[in-house]
Design a protein around this motif. Sequence first.
Motif, PDB file in Angstrom:
ATOM      1  N   ALA A 106      26.225  27.180  38.782  1.00 23.83           N
ATOM      2  CA  ALA A 106      25.957  27.148  40.220  1.00 23.83           C
ATOM      3  C   ALA A 106      27.098  27.791  40.990  1.00 23.83           C
ATOM      4  O   ALA A 106      28.218  27.958  40.478  1.00 23.83           O
ATOM      5  CB  ALA A 106      25.743  25.704  40.680  1.00 23.83           C
ATOM      6  N   GLU A 107      26.806  28.144  42.219  1.00 29.28           N
ATOM      7  CA  GLU A 107      27.814  28.703  43.125  1.00 29.28           C
ATOM      8  C   GLU A 107      28.993  27.727  43.230  1.00 29.28           C
ATOM      9  O   GLU A 107      28.821  26.540  43.535  1.00 29.28           O
ATOM     10  CB  GLU A 107      27.158  28.909  44.498  1.00 29.28           C
ATOM     11  N   PRO A 108      30.212  28.209  42.945  1.00 28.25           N
ATOM     12  CA  PRO A 108      31.356  27.285  42.907  1.00 28.25           C
ATOM     13  C   PRO A 108      31.576  26.477  44.183  1.00 28.25           C
ATOM     14  O   PRO A 108      31.891  25.281  44.113  1.00 28.25           O
ATOM     15  CB  PRO A 108      32.536  28.221  42.612  1.00 28.25           C
ATOM     16  N   ASP A 109      31.401  27.124  45.341  1.00 28.23           N
ATOM     17  CA  ASP A 109      31.646  26.369  46.576  1.00 28.23           C
ATOM     18  C   ASP A 109      30.592  25.279  46.789  1.00 28.23           C
ATOM     19  O   ASP A 109      30.876  24.244  47.393  1.00 28.23           O
ATOM     20  CB  ASP A 109      31.686  27.315  47.777  1.00 28.23           C
ATOM     21  N   LEU A 110      29.376  25.509  46.286  1.00 26.32           N
ATOM     22  CA  LEU A 110      28.349  24.460  46.349  1.00 26.32           C
ATOM     23  C   LEU A 110      28.752  23.279  45.473  1.00 26.32           C
ATOM     24  O   LEU A 110      28.688  22.118  45.897  1.00 26.32           O
ATOM     25  CB  LEU A 110      27.003  25.017  45.887  1.00 26.32           C
TER      26      LEU A 110
END
Length: 294
Positions: free
Chosen positions: A260-264
């Motif tokens: 998944a998107e790291p910031d998410l």
Amino acid sequence: MPRPSVAFQAIGTHWQLDTPEPLGADVLAAVHARIARFDCDWSRFRDDSWVSEVARGGAGTYRLPDDAGPLLDAYDVAERCTAGAVDPLVGRSLEELGYDASYSLRPRRDAEGALLTTPAPPWRSTARRDGSTLTLGAPALIDVGAGGKGYLVDLVAGVLAEHGVTEHVVDAGGDLRAAVPEALTVALEDPRDPTRAIGVVRLADGALCGSATNRRAWGEGVHHVVDARTGAPTSDVRATWALGPTALAADLAATALFFAEPDLVASRFGVRYVVLRGDGSVRWSLDLDGEVFA
């Protein structure tokens, strides 16, 4: 930094407990008892565990282990933010890759040598929790490898705190939970060359967990970080690290960062991160307390 250390092997990994004073025999016995209880509930490598009992029972309703709530709550978060790639029902997928109870390490392949994989039953539609029970709509083998060790690190840290050992470092095979007055500097091992580090982070009160595809690997492209939606080992990311308030959050976030998107992932678990991608590029949190050598 606590100095006296106790080291031992448990749940297939090396443990080290650093504390200001040597641990008493009663405290150490409580630590071992907590680990043994967790292993008896959650190990899919033991025929007498709760997990194995559920796998044999198939579809049905089961009473959960007493400590299941926080662990499965965290899996709910991981499942949602990875769109199902992280799923605690991934046990059969891992078994069919050869990561089974007998450690056969022999993945199934077709006539051309390609891996044969099987998706895991979707957690969201297959399992339903109701208080202290879990209902499975289909047979499944639970595997909590993505977050279980981190959770157990938290539980062991809790045992130490309950016995008045408030200053400590719990290290379970590199998954750390620290409560120390001066921050530790911890190197992040480069999976391309384990003699080198790709960075360092500082840790005083909280947890650091990592995951890498060169660990628990048993063939070219065959390792333990599996996309539950396909049953296949992932290759887009080589290694991840997460720093968070608990080892459970950091451990599950480290796996979620593969998908998944790291910031998410960071926002859902309250962690900071470092991600080493398959192409060698590195991404890290802007507020990371440390340095990345990139």
